[in-house]
Design an enzyme around this catalytic site. Structure first.
Site, PDB file in Angstrom:
ATOM      1  N   ASP A  45       0.814  -1.218   0.000  1.00  0.00           N
ATOM      2  CA  ASP A  45       0.000   0.000   0.000  1.00  0.00           C
ATOM      3  C   ASP A  45       0.847   1.267   0.000  1.00  0.00           C
ATOM      4  O   ASP A  45       0.368   2.338   0.363  1.00  0.00           O
ATOM      5  CB  ASP A  45      -0.961  -0.004   1.195  1.00  0.00           C
ATOM      6  N   ASP A  75      -3.362  -4.186  -5.372  1.00  0.00           N
ATOM      7  CA  ASP A  75      -2.678  -2.892  -5.546  1.00  0.00           C
ATOM      8  C   ASP A  75      -1.196  -3.017  -5.856  1.00  0.00           C
ATOM      9  O   ASP A  75      -0.519  -2.011  -6.052  1.00  0.00           O
ATOM     10  CB  ASP A  75      -2.841  -1.980  -4.317  1.00  0.00           C
ATOM     11  N   ASP A 120     -12.048   0.646   5.320  1.00  0.00           N
ATOM     12  CA  ASP A 120     -10.982   0.988   4.385  1.00  0.00           C
ATOM     13  C   ASP A 120      -9.871   1.806   5.015  1.00  0.00           C
ATOM     14  O   ASP A 120      -8.841   2.036   4.383  1.00  0.00           O
ATOM     15  CB  ASP A 120     -11.558   1.789   3.215  1.00  0.00           C
TER      16      ASP A 120
END
Length: 463
Positions: A117, A155, A305
């Protein structure tokens, strides 16, 4: 467990343009009505997920029924996001073994890449890529040999802004090696790499990133885990990515789409603060599209989230917001293949003597009757059970299954049914969406418990 925060909303222009260019080139795509992808079967519902545990612990909460019926009842991915090389194999083996016992397909989301991330709300992962490979190798050894779906590193390809050129090359090699390790350990594993989503990078850029990360060794790519784009937009984007891969000589790749939170598109980008989104299409491998292997709930609905709550934490108000007003799940799965239209053969059947094995002594239900069969998966100190309820020669509008448990066993939770009692003789009644069962058709519920489950017996009564 930390789970990603969604990427900021990007302009859709690049993706739409890529689709338009592909269409202009005269490439034909499979659309609605095509056969399903390469995966068939029932997806596994994790009986120990955060939402299932919350429902079991809060039966009196006014939100519990909606969350139970529309979210906890559904198969969702199990995330493996903790750096635990010494225990990950046993954790994977236990999860996959339970799915195999239920004859269902588990979905595992691997989220352990180094510099995860880019240091955002879900920062973490393996300390370095050498240790990442050790972790992945141990993970792969727990996968068994039956079909599993692997969502490999959300991601990791779409978000690369924090990586130098050397770091990017190292990550691509790590993902290639991880894919090969998983496929080597379990040839029946389906591995999907990060395709971002339709409003992030262009289809051609996404295809280039996938190629660099070894998609040629994988089964395809996943999209929409980090956003809430409509399924139709993701499918169009996926077709453009597949076309771009085909142009690179990489063929046969397919897409899976996360539909866990894309049932509405208005409101703030971060689901933690959003009350307008709904759960999307219920998870299934019956996509009707030859390019798409499955619609999955990868990001578990109700898990935050990282905007208003800690990333990955289960929040019942988020779950209720997503589920309230959403349609009920289907009671039975539609067929995954079209029935044959050819005339049956007219040849005379063979005259060989039929087998002498004794047929089952149980009489199938007739009229408005029903039958129940139970299969259990036992581990030290506990068990899960999957129960099939089958209608007789006429449809039923409700059912009650009576389970007689062995001494010392106790029920701790149930899904797709309401339990009355916890030990001895326990009655399970249908919930709102699975009471009606067509003639000869089957619905399913399950429960988990402590003690010893094998030896439990089941009987069914139709309403």
């Amino acid at each position: 467990m930390a789970i990603l925060s969604p990427r900021r909303r990007r302009s859709a222009a690049v993706s739409v343009a890529a689709v338009a260019v592909t269409a202009a080139a005269g490439v034909a795509f499979a659309v609605g009505g095509a056969s399903a992808g390469t995966v068939s079967g029932t997806l596994y519902r994790d009986p120990s997920s955060a939402v299932v545990r919350w429902v079991a612990a809060n039966p009196g909460d006014s939100r519990a029924a909606v969350i139970r019926d529309k979210i906890a009842s559904q198969p969702q991915a199990r995330w493996f996001a903790n750096f635990n090389p010494s225990t990950v194999q046993s954790e994977v083996s236990g999860f996959v073994g339970a799915a195999n016992a239920a004859q269902q397909i588990p979905v595992l989301s691997v989220y352990e890449i180094t510099n995860r991330d880019c240091g955002g709300a879900s920062a973490g992962g393996a300390p370095d890529l050498n240790q990442y490979q050790t972790w992945v190798s141990n993970f792969a050894r727990g996968l068994g040999n039956q079909t599993v779906l692997i969502i490999l590193e959300t991601d990791s390809l779409a978000l690369q802004t924090c990586l130098s050129g050397a770091e990017l090359n190292a990550r691509n090699q790590a993902l290639t090696t991880a894919t090969q390790a998983i496929k080597s350990a379990n040839p029946n594993a389906k591995v999907y790499l990060d395709g971002g989503h339709s409003t992030w990078n262009s289809a051609s850029d996404t295809a280039n990133r996938l190629r660099a990360a070894g998609v040629q060794y994988a089964d395809g790519f996943f999209t929409n885990v980090s956003n809430f784009n409509p399924t139709s937009s993701e499918a169009n984007f996926g077709r453009a990515v597949i076309s771009a891969l085909n142009g690179m000589g990489i063929s046969g790749k397919r897409q899976v789409i996360d539909t866990s939170r894309n049932g509405g598109a208005s409101g703030d980008w971060c689901a933690d603060d959003n009350t307008d989104r709904r759960i999307g299409q219920y998870p299934t491998t019956n996509t009707g599209d030859s390019n798409i292997d499955a619609y999955l709930w990868v990001k578990p609905p109700g898990e935050a989230d990282g905007c208003r709550y800690a990333a990955g934490s289960f929040q019942p108000d988020l779950a209720y917001s997503l589920a309230n007003g959403a349609p009920n799940p289907p009671t039975t799965a539609p067929p995954t293949t079209t029935p044959p239209t050819t005339t049956p053969p007219t040849t005379t059947p063979p005259t060989t003597t039929p087998p002498t094995t004794t047929p089952p002594t149980t009489t199938p239900p007739t009229g408005n009757g029903c039958s129940a069969s139970v299969s259990l998966n036992q581990w030290a100190g506990g068990f899960t059970a999957s129960v099939n309820v089958t209608a007789g020669s006429a449809a039923i509008n409700g059912w009650t299954v009576t389970i007689t448990l062995p001494g010392g066993a106790a029920i701790t939770g149930a899904w797709n049914a309401q339990a009355s009692g916890t030990s001895g003789t326990v009655r399970f009644t249908n919930v709102s969406y699975n009471g009606r069962v067509g003639a000869g058709q089957t619905t399913n519920f399950g429960f988990q418990g402590t003690g010893t489950g094998p030896g439990a017996t089941a009987s069914c009564t139709a309403s």
